[in-house]
Design a protein around this motif. Sequence first.
Motif, short mmCIF file in Angstrom:
data_model
loop_
_atom_site.label_atom_id
_atom_site.label_comp_id
_atom_site.label_asym_id
_atom_site.label_seq_id
_atom_site.Cartn_x
_atom_site.Cartn_y
_atom_site.Cartn_z
N LYS A 45 26.36 -1.43 -12.56
CA LYS A 45 25.56 -1.25 -13.77
C LYS A 45 24.05 -1.26 -13.52
N LEU A 46 23.63 -1.87 -12.40
CA LEU A 46 22.20 -2.06 -12.14
C LEU A 46 21.82 -1.58 -10.75
N VAL A 47 20.55 -1.23 -10.60
CA VAL A 47 19.98 -0.99 -9.28
C VAL A 47 18.73 -1.88 -9.17
N LYS A 48 18.62 -2.57 -8.06
CA LYS A 48 17.45 -3.42 -7.83
C LYS A 48 16.48 -2.67 -6.92
N LEU A 49 15.24 -2.49 -7.40
CA LEU A 49 14.23 -1.76 -6.65
C LEU A 49 13.11 -2.69 -6.21
N SER A 50 12.51 -2.38 -5.08
CA SER A 50 11.29 -3.05 -4.64
C SER A 50 10.11 -2.20 -5.10
N MET A 51 9.30 -2.77 -6.00
CA MET A 51 8.15 -2.05 -6.53
C MET A 51 6.95 -2.99 -6.53
N LYS A 52 5.88 -2.55 -5.86
CA LYS A 52 4.66 -3.34 -5.82
C LYS A 52 4.94 -4.73 -5.26
N GLU A 249 2.18 -12.35 6.56
CA GLU A 249 1.16 -13.19 5.93
C GLU A 249 -0.18 -12.46 5.80
N TYR A 250 -0.35 -11.40 6.58
CA TYR A 250 -1.62 -10.69 6.58
C TYR A 250 -1.68 -9.56 5.55
N TYR A 251 -0.71 -9.56 4.63
CA TYR A 251 -0.67 -8.53 3.60
C TYR A 251 -0.80 -9.11 2.19
N VAL A 252 -1.36 -10.29 2.08
CA VAL A 252 -1.50 -10.93 0.77
C VAL A 252 -2.86 -10.56 0.16
N PRO A 253 -3.05 -10.82 -1.15
CA PRO A 253 -4.36 -10.54 -1.78
C PRO A 253 -5.49 -11.22 -1.02
N GLY A 254 -6.56 -10.48 -0.85
CA GLY A 254 -7.69 -10.97 -0.07
C GLY A 254 -7.68 -10.42 1.34
N ALA A 255 -6.50 -9.91 1.78
CA ALA A 255 -6.36 -9.32 3.11
C ALA A 255 -5.76 -7.93 3.03
N ARG A 256 -4.80 -7.74 2.12
CA ARG A 256 -4.16 -6.44 2.00
C ARG A 256 -5.16 -5.42 1.47
N GLY A 257 -5.40 -4.42 2.27
CA GLY A 257 -6.42 -3.44 1.94
C GLY A 257 -7.45 -3.43 3.05
N MET A 318 -10.14 -6.20 -4.18
CA MET A 318 -9.54 -5.16 -5.02
C MET A 318 -8.04 -5.03 -4.76
N SER A 319 -7.33 -4.59 -5.77
CA SER A 319 -5.89 -4.41 -5.63
C SER A 319 -5.61 -3.29 -4.63
N TYR A 320 -4.40 -3.27 -4.12
CA TYR A 320 -4.04 -2.24 -3.15
C TYR A 320 -4.04 -0.85 -3.79
N GLY A 321 -3.67 -0.78 -5.05
CA GLY A 321 -3.71 0.48 -5.76
C GLY A 321 -5.13 1.04 -5.85
N GLN A 322 -6.08 0.16 -6.17
CA GLN A 322 -7.47 0.58 -6.19
C GLN A 322 -7.94 1.00 -4.81
N ALA A 325 -6.62 4.41 -3.83
CA ALA A 325 -7.07 5.48 -4.71
C ALA A 325 -8.27 6.23 -4.12
N ASN A 326 -9.05 5.53 -3.31
CA ASN A 326 -10.18 6.15 -2.62
C ASN A 326 -9.99 5.91 -1.13
N GLY A 327 -8.84 6.40 -0.62
CA GLY A 327 -8.38 6.04 0.71
C GLY A 327 -9.32 6.38 1.84
#
Length: 400
Positions: A45-52, A249-257, A318-322, A325-327
Amino acid sequence: MKFPIKVICVGSSLFLSSSLYMGARTWTDVKGRQIDGEILTKTTKLVKLSMKGKAVEIPLTKLSKADRDFVASWKPSASESNKKQQTKKLGKPSSAEVEACFNIPWPKLVSADVGMEIEEKSGEDNTFIYTSENYEFVSNTKLSKVVVKRFAVLFEATRLYVQQIPYASMKSYRKGANYKVMLFDTMSSYHRAGGPMGSAGVYMASKDMIMVPCDSLGLVKRGSSWALDYDKTNKTLPHEITHQVTDREYYVPGARGWFSEGMAEYIAATPYRSGKFSANKAESAIEQYVTSFAKKDGRGRNLGKEINAPDLRQFMMMSYGQFTANGNFNYGLGALLVTYFNHYDGEGDGENIKNFLRALKAGKTGEDALEALRAGRTFEELEADITKGWRKRGVKINFG
């Protein structure tokens, strides 16, 4: 359904067998809205996705028929029990082992074993499996061992390079772990399996696997066989390989990006030839790659010698999406920042960036982790130091 940020880690350009093995794709609901994600598990009945970076359950009734059919045919690449057994086998490094890796000397020349042996066997669904010391390549087309050996050397050399940088990325120390790579004969087969349009390869973090079309390996089809294009250089692959062997551990906010992509750019821009990275030439190569175009292959970010940058705190947080966006700009600036902290900050020993990474390993994120990087400086004072450090080398960075 919302429109989340893509969960695919992208490189300087975006980066396996059939879709039975990979669940990464753009999903469409019954109203035509789209999201990007990758299957983790499914039920009737369900599908589990990894998103963000988050696991989200979606009822199958809300998905398009094409997506429901895809879910019905999808199979996981490995059982959870096998993953747990592998984790147990690899073990967790002690704090002393981690600290020892922070204190190794900076590498000058990194060399892989160019005489390595390649093993070959048949896989499922008409695939071919090639194995080097630490990598398993699953291909939907038959390749010669000589050809596989040529690009396998690049994979092994990149892993060694990440290992020998004093970042204590312990994942790169795994031996015989068989990092997974899936290869495609055409861009269309790559795209059908979930490879992003316009991309040259991608690292799928949730599967710990790289997807790459043969063209991005520098391979060309000649008759019924594949050959290596010796004139073709590649910066996408080292970038994505770096992601695969870098600690989570090196992909958390403050480092990812800025750090995670800047580090991958640092590795990718380092001069490479025949299994050897000239790490002692990394600084000048990165400067040229970011500010203009490389002499050898004409590739580069081409940001110029004077760069108008955003507020440093804003850029690092900044978030990874931001960020993506200007890669082109953000990847280039991230590479300059990583290079500064590696070689020009403080005593030129990289101690502040290592303290930042120690903080990440201790569980700190965001500004709490960046406090270790600032080393008592305000963000404004750090901006001034970075500007001064790069101005000595002919690059002017104006933080706004």
